[in-house]
Design an enzyme around this catalytic site. Structure first.
Site, PDB file in Angstrom:
ATOM      1  N   LYS A 126       0.896  -1.633   0.375  1.00 10.91           N
ATOM      2  CA  LYS A 126       0.102  -0.191   0.232  1.00 10.91           C
ATOM      3  C   LYS A 126       0.850   1.259  -0.259  1.00 10.91           C
ATOM      4  O   LYS A 126       2.139   0.817   0.588  1.00 10.91           O
ATOM      5  CB  LYS A 126      -0.694   0.398   1.310  1.00 10.91           C
ATOM      6  CG  LYS A 126      -2.194   0.541   1.282  1.00 10.91           C
ATOM      7  CD  LYS A 126      -3.054   0.267   0.571  1.00 10.91           C
ATOM      8  CE  LYS A 126      -4.516   1.638   0.300  1.00 10.91           C
ATOM      9  NZ  LYS A 126      -5.796   0.720  -0.248  1.00 10.91           N
ATOM     10  N   ASP A 166      -6.755   4.227  -3.954  1.00 10.88           N
ATOM     11  CA  ASP A 166      -7.862   4.469  -3.298  1.00 10.88           C
ATOM     12  C   ASP A 166      -7.958   5.813  -2.607  1.00 10.88           C
ATOM     13  O   ASP A 166      -8.531   6.638  -3.803  1.00 10.88           O
ATOM     14  CB  ASP A 166      -6.603   3.977  -2.342  1.00 10.88           C
ATOM     15  CG  ASP A 166      -7.125   3.923  -0.418  1.00 10.88           C
ATOM     16  OD1 ASP A 166      -8.030   2.826  -0.567  1.00 10.88           O
ATOM     17  OD2 ASP A 166      -7.714   4.752   0.242  1.00 10.88           O
TER      18      ASP A 166
HETATM   19  P1  NAP Z   1     -11.969   8.388  -2.152  1.00 10.13           P
HETATM   20  O1  NAP Z   1     -12.874   7.846  -3.515  1.00 10.13           O
HETATM   21  O2  NAP Z   1     -11.775   9.285  -1.894  1.00 10.13           O
HETATM   22  O3  NAP Z   1     -14.468   8.546  -1.277  1.00 10.13           O
HETATM   23  C1  NAP Z   1     -13.593   8.793   0.123  1.00 10.13           C
HETATM   24  C2  NAP Z   1     -14.943   9.033   1.223  1.00 10.13           C
HETATM   25  O4  NAP Z   1     -15.000   8.844   2.133  1.00 10.13           O
HETATM   26  C3  NAP Z   1     -15.451  10.172   0.828  1.00 10.13           C
HETATM   27  O5  NAP Z   1     -16.424  10.828   0.421  1.00 10.13           O
HETATM   28  C4  NAP Z   1     -15.164  11.027   1.836  1.00 10.13           C
HETATM   29  O6  NAP Z   1     -15.449  11.961   2.496  1.00 10.13           O
HETATM   30  C5  NAP Z   1     -14.806  10.079   2.965  1.00 10.13           C
HETATM   31  N1  NAP Z   1     -14.280  10.272   3.802  1.00 10.13           N
HETATM   32  C6  NAP Z   1     -12.934   9.743   3.765  1.00 10.13           C
HETATM   33  N2  NAP Z   1     -11.613  10.366   4.964  1.00 10.13           N
HETATM   34  C7  NAP Z   1     -13.168  10.361   5.838  1.00 10.13           C
HETATM   35  C8  NAP Z   1     -12.916  10.695   7.046  1.00 10.13           C
HETATM   36  N3  NAP Z   1     -12.195  11.078   7.997  1.00 10.13           N
HETATM   37  N4  NAP Z   1     -13.938  10.730   7.720  1.00 10.13           N
HETATM   38  C9  NAP Z   1     -15.313  11.000   7.119  1.00 10.13           C
HETATM   39  N5  NAP Z   1     -15.370  10.435   5.871  1.00 10.13           N
HETATM   40  C10 NAP Z   1     -13.830  10.455   5.494  1.00 10.13           C
HETATM   41  O7  NAP Z   1     -12.373   6.373  -1.897  1.00 10.13           O
HETATM   42  P2  NAP Z   1     -12.935   5.510  -1.560  1.00 10.13           P
HETATM   43  O8  NAP Z   1     -11.952   4.448  -3.441  1.00 10.13           O
HETATM   44  O9  NAP Z   1     -13.768   5.542  -1.542  1.00 10.13           O
HETATM   45  O10 NAP Z   1     -12.367   4.757  -0.893  1.00 10.13           O
HETATM   46  C11 NAP Z   1     -13.172   4.551   0.435  1.00 10.13           C
HETATM   47  C12 NAP Z   1     -12.673   2.791   0.896  1.00 10.13           C
HETATM   48  O11 NAP Z   1     -13.152   1.989   0.160  1.00 10.13           O
HETATM   49  C13 NAP Z   1     -11.513   3.206   1.519  1.00 10.13           C
HETATM   50  O12 NAP Z   1     -11.671   3.019   3.234  1.00 10.13           O
HETATM   51  C14 NAP Z   1     -10.415   2.669   0.794  1.00 10.13           C
HETATM   52  O13 NAP Z   1      -9.365   2.006   1.808  1.00 10.13           O
HETATM   53  C15 NAP Z   1     -11.912   1.600   1.012  1.00 10.13           C
HETATM   54  N6  NAP Z   1     -11.014   0.549  -0.858  1.00 10.13           N
HETATM   55  C16 NAP Z   1     -10.890   1.307  -1.786  1.00 10.13           C
HETATM   56  C17 NAP Z   1     -11.102   0.735  -2.826  1.00 10.13           C
HETATM   57  C18 NAP Z   1     -11.007   0.801  -4.104  1.00 10.13           C
HETATM   58  O14 NAP Z   1     -11.067  -0.053  -5.454  1.00 10.13           O
HETATM   59  N7  NAP Z   1     -10.895   2.098  -4.184  1.00 10.13           N
HETATM   60  C19 NAP Z   1     -10.963  -0.658  -2.399  1.00 10.13           C
HETATM   61  C20 NAP Z   1     -11.162  -1.097  -1.358  1.00 10.13           C
HETATM   62  C21 NAP Z   1     -11.354  -0.658  -0.559  1.00 10.13           C
HETATM   63  P3  NAP Z   1     -14.618  13.618   1.917  1.00 10.13           P
HETATM   64  O15 NAP Z   1     -14.816  13.789   0.314  1.00 10.13           O
HETATM   65  O16 NAP Z   1     -15.457  14.503   2.689  1.00 10.13           O
HETATM   66  O17 NAP Z   1     -13.335  13.294   1.988  1.00 10.13           O
END
Ligand code: NAP
Length: 444
Positions: A126, A166
């Site tokens: 990561k 991510d």
């Molecule tokens: P993203 O598109 O950047 O979206 C993140 C979302 O979570 C946004 O709505 C953001 O709100 C909110 N958020 C982030 N940090 C926060 C915090 N400290 N408190 C409250 N809300 C928060 O990211 P994503 O890819 O969807 O990832 C979301 C989660 O899924 C993460 O845990 C990531 O590790 C996991 N994940 C992602 C993938 C992937 O393929 N992308 C795969 C496996 C797991 P704001 O816009 O206000 O910041």
């Protein structure tokens, strides 16, 4: 905890001071491995668990760049290459101001077991930076990505280390990173990054894969209990990549997502979240979620938590430790029957215990959100054969993989006398896959 596991855990605490999320992730996995080390002393004899808790390599670097006002900015970049036992290091990059070494380490550690559970040939890693893309112009994001890759490229390669997106890293950022990698190396090495745009080497379904895969996994959990999504009231936290695509798939399966959130609050839309409006606000305008309530007959709430909204099914898809013990009690009180993690480690250990005590079905992220990385492996497969598959074919493969992971969790949990315990099934199933390969490869 088994005494050997306890010693290993104490060693992790001593060697990684202050890295609380990493400690939490290690404790969570080791907490499931007692019955495994009792049955298989060979893992302890070969130091498998101790080795797994120490990354193969950690890279920390300065990322200098110049903002639009001509000021020099400095961020910190990280890549934790945790385990390449099963294949090249594989795991996303996170750009968020909260990113510290311990954040990347916890995510990399989890990734080893998640990737193993998919049954695909990928190791775990990561990376990321404390860079905050919010409020930055496109040119600033590009300059940052170029500077980040100018250091990281030397550690990457399609057979070495293959990052993806991510939090804060989507197709736009992967594009800038890939462009710089290509420029520096003079190689069109598609397989070095996943999450690429479909017109330049990306896979169909990769953007949707984590959210869709999560809902497929939850669908299997429901089917195991003799029910489904039809007519279910669902709450999703977050409104980013994982959340939006989870909402889309829930709606396709007949459920209604009535609330979602971002870091500034949440919206409740009793008629069901309108995906077109949500995508416009969050993906195209890159605006705050409050703008959703300007367009729809919905309420934007800035106090409390999205978990206060009554639901049958809760899908945390934002960030780590976002669903705590109090939230879990509220969910249980409101009659929630299933929680499945789209985010990594969003549910605190205390909250997991509350859900377990109330017999709420709980799908841990290692299993439930593995669809993203699995589809990244499908992207690597297409890149290696210079092929590109249709949306339908790729989605069918994703569905098969998620059903396979679900089955593996249940059969592993059964084999260790812990029926229906998805946490034990995921931790033990992922561990055994990587541990057996470590025994075969010798002490390296
Ligand atoms: P993203 O598109 O950047 O979206 C993140 C979302 O979570 C946004 O709505 C953001 O709100 C909110 N958020 C982030 N940090 C926060 C915090 N400290 N408190 C409250 N809300 C928060 O990211 P994503 O890819 O969807 O990832 C979301 C989660 O899924 C993460 O845990 C990531 O590790 C996991 N994940 C992602 C993938 C992937 O393929 N992308 C795969 C496996 C797991 P704001 O816009 O206000 O910041």
């Amino acid at each position: 905890m088994d005494p050997h596991l306890r010693d290993t855990y104490e060693d992790v605490l001593r060697r990684n001071p202050g890295e609380l999320e990493f400690h939490q992730a290690v404790r969570e996995v080791l907490g499931s491995l007692g019955p495994v080390v009792a049955r298989h002393p060979e893992y302890t004899d070969a130091g498998v668990i101790t080795r797994l808790c120490e990354p193969e390599r950690q890279i920390v670097f300065r990322v200098p760049w110049v903002d639009d006002a001509g000021r020099v900015q400095i961020n910190r970049g990280f890549r934790v290459e945790f385990s390449s036992t099963l294949g090249p290091f594989k795991g996303g990059l996170r750009f968020h101001p909260s990113v510290l070494a311990g954040t990347v380490k916890f995510l990399g550690f989890e990734q080893i077991f998640k990737n193993a559970l998919t049954g695909m040939p990928i190791g775990g890693g990561k990376g990321g930076s404390d860079f905050d893309p919010k409020g930055r112009s496109e040119a600033e994001v590009m300059r940052f990505c170029q500077s980040f890759m100018t250091e990281l490229y030397r550690h990457l390669g399609e057979h070495t280390d293959v990052p993806a997106g991510d939090i804060g890293v989507g197709t736009r950022e992967i594009g800038f990173l890939f462009g710089q990698y290509k420029r520096i190396t003079n190689r069109y090495e598609s397989g070095v990054l996943t999450g690429k745009g479909v017109t330049w080497g990306g896979s169909q379904v990769r953007p949707e894969a984590t959210g869709y895969g999560l809902v497929y996994f939850a669908e299997q959990m429901l089917a195991h209990r003799g029910t489904d999504f039809d007519g279910r009231r669902v709450v999703v936290s977050g409104s980013g990549n994982v959340a939006i695509n989870a909402i889309e798939k829930v709606h396709q399966l007949g459920g209604t997502v009535v609330a979602c959130s971002d870091s500034q609050g949440y919206v409740v839309d009793e008629a069901g979240i309108d995906l077109e409006v949500l995508r416009q606000v969050k993906e195209r305008d890159r605006a705050r979620l409050s703008a959703y309530a300007d367009v729809r007959d919905a309420t934007h709430v800035t106090t409390g938590s999205v978990w206060d909204v009554a639901c049958d099914i809760a899908l945390p898809c934002a960030t780590q430790n976002e669903l705590d013990e109090t939230h879990a009690r509220t969910l249980v009180g409101n009659g929630c029957v299933l929680v499945a993690e789209g985010a990594n480690m969003p549910t605190t250990p205390e909250a997991v215990q509350v859900l377990a005590d109330a017999k709420v079905a709980f799908g841990p992220g290692k299993a439930a959100n593995a669809g993203g990385v699995a589809t990244s492996a499908l992207e690597m497969q297409q890149n290696a054969s210079r092929d590109s598959w249709t949306f339908e074919h790729t989605e069918a493969r994703l569905g098969e993989i998620m059903r396979g992971i679900h089955e593996r969790c249940l059969t592993t949990a059964d084999a260790y006398g812990l029926p229906d315990d998805y946490v034990a099934g995921a931790n033990i199933g992922g561990f055994i896959q990587v541990a057996d390969a470590m025994l075969a490869l010798g002490v390296i």
